[in-house]
Design a protein around this motif. Sequence first.
Motif, mmCIF file in Angstrom:
data_model
loop_
_atom_site.group_PDB
_atom_site.id
_atom_site.type_symbol
_atom_site.label_atom_id
_atom_site.label_comp_id
_atom_site.label_asym_id
_atom_site.label_seq_id
_atom_site.Cartn_x
_atom_site.Cartn_y
_atom_site.Cartn_z
ATOM 1 N N ALA A 108 0.829 -1.202 0.000
ATOM 2 C CA ALA A 108 0.000 0.000 0.000
ATOM 3 C C ALA A 108 0.864 1.253 0.000
ATOM 4 N N ARG A 109 0.443 2.207 -0.810
ATOM 5 C CA ARG A 109 1.112 3.507 -0.925
ATOM 6 C C ARG A 109 0.092 4.545 -0.471
ATOM 7 N N VAL A 110 0.343 5.161 0.693
ATOM 8 C CA VAL A 110 -0.682 5.961 1.355
ATOM 9 C C VAL A 110 -0.129 7.317 1.793
ATOM 10 N N TYR A 111 -1.039 8.184 2.164
ATOM 11 C CA TYR A 111 -0.632 9.488 2.691
ATOM 12 C C TYR A 111 -0.185 9.374 4.145
ATOM 13 N N GLU A 112 -1.022 8.776 4.998
ATOM 14 C CA GLU A 112 -0.717 8.725 6.425
ATOM 15 C C GLU A 112 -0.249 7.328 6.837
ATOM 16 N N HIS A 113 0.842 7.302 7.605
ATOM 17 C CA HIS A 113 1.448 6.025 7.981
ATOM 18 C C HIS A 113 0.517 5.165 8.832
ATOM 19 N N TYR A 114 -0.369 5.791 9.609
ATOM 20 C CA TYR A 114 -1.235 5.005 10.492
ATOM 21 C C TYR A 114 -2.128 4.050 9.702
ATOM 22 N N LYS A 115 -2.430 4.380 8.436
ATOM 23 C CA LYS A 115 -3.263 3.507 7.618
ATOM 24 C C LYS A 115 -2.571 2.173 7.363
ATOM 25 N N LEU A 116 -1.265 2.206 7.169
ATOM 26 C CA LEU A 116 -0.504 0.968 7.004
ATOM 27 C C LEU A 116 -0.508 0.154 8.290
ATOM 28 N N GLU A 117 -0.344 0.838 9.412
ATOM 29 C CA GLU A 117 -0.351 0.142 10.695
ATOM 30 C C GLU A 117 -1.698 -0.534 10.941
ATOM 31 N N LYS A 118 -2.774 0.152 10.551
ATOM 32 C CA LYS A 118 -4.115 -0.419 10.712
ATOM 33 C C LYS A 118 -4.323 -1.602 9.769
ATOM 34 N N LEU A 119 -3.862 -1.473 8.533
ATOM 35 C CA LEU A 119 -3.932 -2.588 7.588
ATOM 36 C C LEU A 119 -3.213 -3.813 8.146
ATOM 37 N N ALA A 120 -2.016 -3.585 8.658
ATOM 38 C CA ALA A 120 -1.207 -4.690 9.172
ATOM 39 C C ALA A 120 -1.848 -5.329 10.396
ATOM 40 N N GLU A 121 -2.479 -4.522 11.234
ATOM 41 C CA GLU A 121 -3.093 -5.036 12.457
ATOM 42 C C GLU A 121 -4.210 -6.031 12.151
ATOM 43 N N TYR A 122 -4.966 -5.759 11.077
ATOM 44 C CA TYR A 122 -6.139 -6.585 10.783
ATOM 45 C C TYR A 122 -5.946 -7.528 9.601
ATOM 46 N N SER A 123 -4.795 -7.479 8.977
ATOM 47 C CA SER A 123 -4.510 -8.385 7.867
ATOM 48 C C SER A 123 -3.866 -9.664 8.386
ATOM 49 N N THR A 124 -4.134 -10.765 7.723
ATOM 50 C CA THR A 124 -3.473 -12.026 8.070
ATOM 51 C C THR A 124 -2.385 -12.379 7.065
ATOM 52 N N VAL A 125 -2.122 -11.473 6.113
ATOM 53 C CA VAL A 125 -1.031 -11.647 5.153
ATOM 54 C C VAL A 125 -0.074 -10.467 5.306
ATOM 55 N N PRO A 126 1.166 -10.591 4.845
ATOM 56 C CA PRO A 126 2.126 -9.500 5.002
ATOM 57 C C PRO A 126 1.664 -8.200 4.343
ATOM 58 N N VAL A 127 1.888 -7.092 5.046
ATOM 59 C CA VAL A 127 1.601 -5.758 4.520
ATOM 60 C C VAL A 127 2.928 -5.049 4.295
ATOM 61 N N ILE A 128 3.107 -4.513 3.098
ATOM 62 C CA ILE A 128 4.362 -3.883 2.693
ATOM 63 C C ILE A 128 4.127 -2.403 2.423
ATOM 64 N N ASN A 129 4.967 -1.583 3.005
ATOM 65 C CA ASN A 129 4.875 -0.129 2.838
ATOM 66 C C ASN A 129 5.483 0.276 1.496
ATOM 67 N N GLY A 130 4.619 0.784 0.596
ATOM 68 C CA GLY A 130 5.094 1.297 -0.681
ATOM 69 C C GLY A 130 5.329 2.790 -0.666
ATOM 70 N N LEU A 131 5.180 3.401 0.500
ATOM 71 C CA LEU A 131 5.439 4.818 0.782
ATOM 72 C C LEU A 131 4.333 5.327 1.692
ATOM 73 N N SER A 132 4.750 6.082 2.704
ATOM 74 C CA SER A 132 3.823 6.818 3.550
ATOM 75 C C SER A 132 4.447 8.174 3.840
ATOM 76 N N ASP A 133 3.758 8.990 4.627
ATOM 77 C CA ASP A 133 4.296 10.317 4.913
ATOM 78 C C ASP A 133 5.581 10.257 5.725
ATOM 79 N N LEU A 134 5.780 9.198 6.496
ATOM 80 C CA LEU A 134 6.945 9.121 7.377
ATOM 81 C C LEU A 134 8.034 8.168 6.903
ATOM 82 N N HIS A 135 7.661 7.131 6.158
ATOM 83 C CA HIS A 135 8.636 6.092 5.807
ATOM 84 C C HIS A 135 8.501 5.652 4.356
ATOM 85 N N HIS A 136 9.640 5.277 3.787
ATOM 86 C CA HIS A 136 9.683 4.675 2.447
ATOM 87 C C HIS A 136 10.726 3.556 2.501
ATOM 88 N N PRO A 137 10.430 2.472 3.240
ATOM 89 C CA PRO A 137 11.462 1.469 3.539
ATOM 90 C C PRO A 137 11.990 0.697 2.341
#
Length: 314
Positions: A108-137
């Motif tokens: 997921a490529r999102v504006y706010e990083h918390y959206k990735l954290e929320k996705l990861a919390e409720y997903s049962t598959v790996p969530v990968i950060n494709g860019l957020s406001d704070l991180h681009h790992p």
Amino acid sequence: MYSGLKNRDFLTLAEFTKEELTVMLETAAHLKLRYKMGERAIPLLPGRHLAMIFEKPSTRTRVSFEAAIKELGGDAIVLHYGEMQLARGETIEDTARTLSRYVDGIMARVYEHYKLEKLAEYSTVPVINGLSDLHHPAQGLADVFTIVEKKGRDITRLKIVFVGDGGDNVAHSLMLAVGILGGKVTISAPKGYDPHPSVVKLFNETAARYGGSFEIERDPWKAVKDADVVYTDVWVSMGQEKEREKRVKDLEPYKVTSLLMKQAKQDAIFMHCLPAHRGEEVTDEVIDGKWSVVWDQAENRKHVQKAILALLIP
């Protein structure tokens, strides 16, 4: 293939140890070598599906991730945010639960990083950060891969300087990547453009234990003196358009020019994650010149992301 990272999320580099990042880099090098030797398809993830959510527009992230999963034998499903039920009020939690039943990983490529954290919390598959406001790992990992490829394996011996907005997501991930590997990053930025406090906290909790460090140097000419690597990024990211006039004025002294690059070592390299605003944060003479490795850097996104996918997706 190393299996110790299966089912892990990839939200920030601070979630991984030095040894784990080293495994990712070594895997990327192995996959790139095989690709260069003509092995265009390496079926490590046959039949796997990667959902790719784009809240922000993308060129390199979309193409490199899509090419990566396909070269590994899987497939990509591109989901534009405005076309999803998310745009009509479905919660992130319900989206994560549903997608987990359909796919093997979510990028997921999102504006706010918390959206990735929320996705990861409720997903049962790996969530990968494709860019957020704070991180681009994924970018940060590709950056250290490129630095090691161009300047040698011992990153601790290198002077790595980021010039421009030190609160930029790319600067944050560069700091963490280099720091966790035991190196040091110099951030040259004006007051008000320092790394975000939450990232500094992450850095102190993770990179510091491996001997990593960073410093702030306001004067770009002092910062770049004898540098091995000079890195910059755009001054106005997506979502900051209303701040354009102020940001350009504040950051103008931090433009990377040929005169600035001449303060670095003779064999220094110039890096930029792209897209570049030519004439703003960097001149044509630099990005197209002898110092530039930006096209190799861009290519390395695909090879590093193949490693991330191969190691994380079960």
